[in-house]
Design a protein around this motif. Structure first.
Motif, short mmCIF file in Angstrom:
data_model
loop_
_atom_site.label_atom_id
_atom_site.label_comp_id
_atom_site.label_asym_id
_atom_site.label_seq_id
_atom_site.Cartn_x
_atom_site.Cartn_y
_atom_site.Cartn_z
N GLU A 184 119.73 84.22 83.64
CA GLU A 184 121.05 84.79 83.36
C GLU A 184 121.50 84.47 81.94
O GLU A 184 122.07 85.32 81.25
CB GLU A 184 122.08 84.24 84.37
N ARG A 198 114.26 90.11 87.98
CA ARG A 198 115.45 89.41 87.48
C ARG A 198 115.19 88.64 86.20
O ARG A 198 116.11 88.02 85.65
CB ARG A 198 115.97 88.45 88.56
N GLY A 201 113.47 81.10 88.60
CA GLY A 201 114.33 81.87 87.70
C GLY A 201 114.58 81.18 86.38
O GLY A 201 115.65 81.36 85.78
#
Length: 455
Positions: A313, A268, A293
């Motif tokens: 993200e 990710r 993350g």
């Protein structure tokens, strides 16, 4: 209710709902928690029983005589030749699952249980165990005399003293046929040689790992999987051999425990080679927090400069904008500028001279000097009373008094007549007084007159 004659049952359950039968004896290595122990009919569901011997050696046997066995019982089992003595470590349905882990497929490998060990069996068993250490030391000397490149790490006698298993470690293939002949002639038992690795040796010896707990290979691990340095790279661990090695001098087995989670979380994250372009500057990947993350970018490729931490993200969103030819204002969400931390003045409300030492005032009179009144009392005298205007003895004169004294000395010097140089030369100098019994080097006789003396 009559509490005096009532029989109370003592509860043997331990904390967190663990049953005594499930936990069993904890003095055995590779102990398995039987979470099905309190289910009715669990022990009767199969006749398979797990029996453990010295250190990490385990075996699986059929309870053909339907003996009521529980965890911790000492039993005599079938061996080749004779019989062996072991401890029951597991019964019931979980034994079938342990068979799959041990890769036992042939029914011929599963022998049977004879009986619960008798006192005669236990006496012979203790005799066999007392011979193991001396046998290991002597077998090492025999292997050294034969010039074999191997190390005999442990010796295990069978419960009836008819057989001995020699565990050895060797880096290369070893021809130990001559060794077996010599050992059989020396100890008069059947010899079996088993080669083990460094991890198996550490499990048999036992110890405490760097985590503070007992070694996994000595408590629950039986099957060892190969460990590579890729497991450390995926987890972003420094490739330091001293930190990655365990008690067996091999890579730690625990490096494989969480590597799957790190691999899944690493998918990710953005690629390390991608450069994020904004209207302010170009950013290079500096470090990553895989499980959280988060990624940290720097404006310089080699050093940490203008570091900014964003989510994975947000980084992927900026990469997509760069592919379309767009550049955001900054790395932060919605182009917001990075919040700068205000500097804190540590001395804002403090006095910078608070650590300076204050100058101490000098006391009148030095140390060791006594006051005049004290001296008078010590000698039995009374100090005369001071007249009005008279200065105290030992006190410093005032400024006006010092100036008047200086003026008076100047007037005395002006009134005193000066002596001419001729008068000073004519005046004889007094000879230096010396002791009678000592004369300096080069002294004149006593009857000589001084050079400047006049008749």
């Amino acid at each position: 209710m009559d509490y005096e004659n009532k029989d109370f049952e003592i509860c043997h359950d331990c904390d967190r709902g663990l049953c005594k039968r499930a936990v069993g004896r904890q003095d055995r290595q590779l102990n398995t928690y039987d979470w099905l122990a309190d289910i009715p009919g669990n022990a009767m569901s199969t006749d398979l029983v797990e029996v453990q011997f010295k250190h990490t050696r385990k075996g699986y046997y059929h309870n053909v005589n339907n003996i009521e066995l529980k965890k911790g019982d000492i039993v005599a089992v079938e061996a080749n030749p004779g019989h062996d003595i072991g401890v029951v470590t597991l019964t019931g349905r979980l034994v079938k699952m342990q068979l799959k882990k041990a890769n036992i497929k042939s029914p011929d490998d599963i022998k049977r249980i004879y009986r619960i060990a008798r006192p005669v069996d236990m006496e012979k068993y203790r005799e066999a165990k007392s011979r193991e250490h001396a046998t290991m030391i002597e077998s090492r000397e025999i292997a050294k005399r034969l010039g074999l490149q191997m190390k005999i790490g442990d010796v295990e006698y069978q419960g009836d003293c008819n057989k001995a298993i020699f565990y050895y470690i060797a880096d290369e293939r070893v021809d130990f046929r001559q060794l077996i002949k010599v050992l059989a002639e020396t100890f008069h038992v059947r010899i079996e040689m088993k080669q083990i690795g460094a991890r198996q040796e550490a499990g048999r010896i036992g110890g405490t790992g760097p985590c503070g707990r007992e070694l996994c290979c000595a408590t629950w691990m039986k099957n060892f999987v190969s460990v590579s340095t890729n497991s450390a790279r995926f987890q972003d661990i420094s490739l330091n051999p001293q930190k990655l090695a365990g008690m067996c001098a091999k890579l730690k087995c625990c490096l494989n425990y969480e590597v799957d989670n790190y691999v899944e979380a690493g998918r990710r994250l953005p690629s390390k080679e991608v450069i994020l372009q904004t209207q302010d500057a170009d950013y290079h990947l500096f470090k990553t927090d895989i499980l959280a993350g988060l990624v940290t970018y720097s404006t310089d490729k080699n050093i940490a400069a203008n570091l900014e931490t964003i989510t994975a993200e947000r980084a992927k969103a900026i990469i997509e904008l760069n592919r379309n030819g767009e550049k955001p204002l900054s790395l932060q969400e919605d182009g917001a500028q990075k919040a700068t931390k205000a500097t804190v003045d540590l001395l804002a409300n403090e006095n910078i001279t608070r650590f300076d030492k204050a100058k101490k005032k000098r006391k009148q009179g030095g140390k060791g000097k006594q006051k005049p009144a004290a001296q008078a009392e010590k000698q039995g005298q009374q100090q005369p009373a001071r007249k009005e205007g008279q200065r105290k003895e030992g006190a410093k004169p005032q400024k006006g008094e010092r100036q008047a004294a200086r003026t008076e000395r100047k007037e005395d010097q002006q009134q005193k007549p000066r002596r001419m140089p001729q008068e000073r030369e004519a005046q004889p100098k007094a000879p230096a007084q010396r002791p009678e019994n000592r004369q300096p080097r080069g002294a004149r006789p006593q009857n000589d007159k001084p050079q400047n003396a006049t008749e």
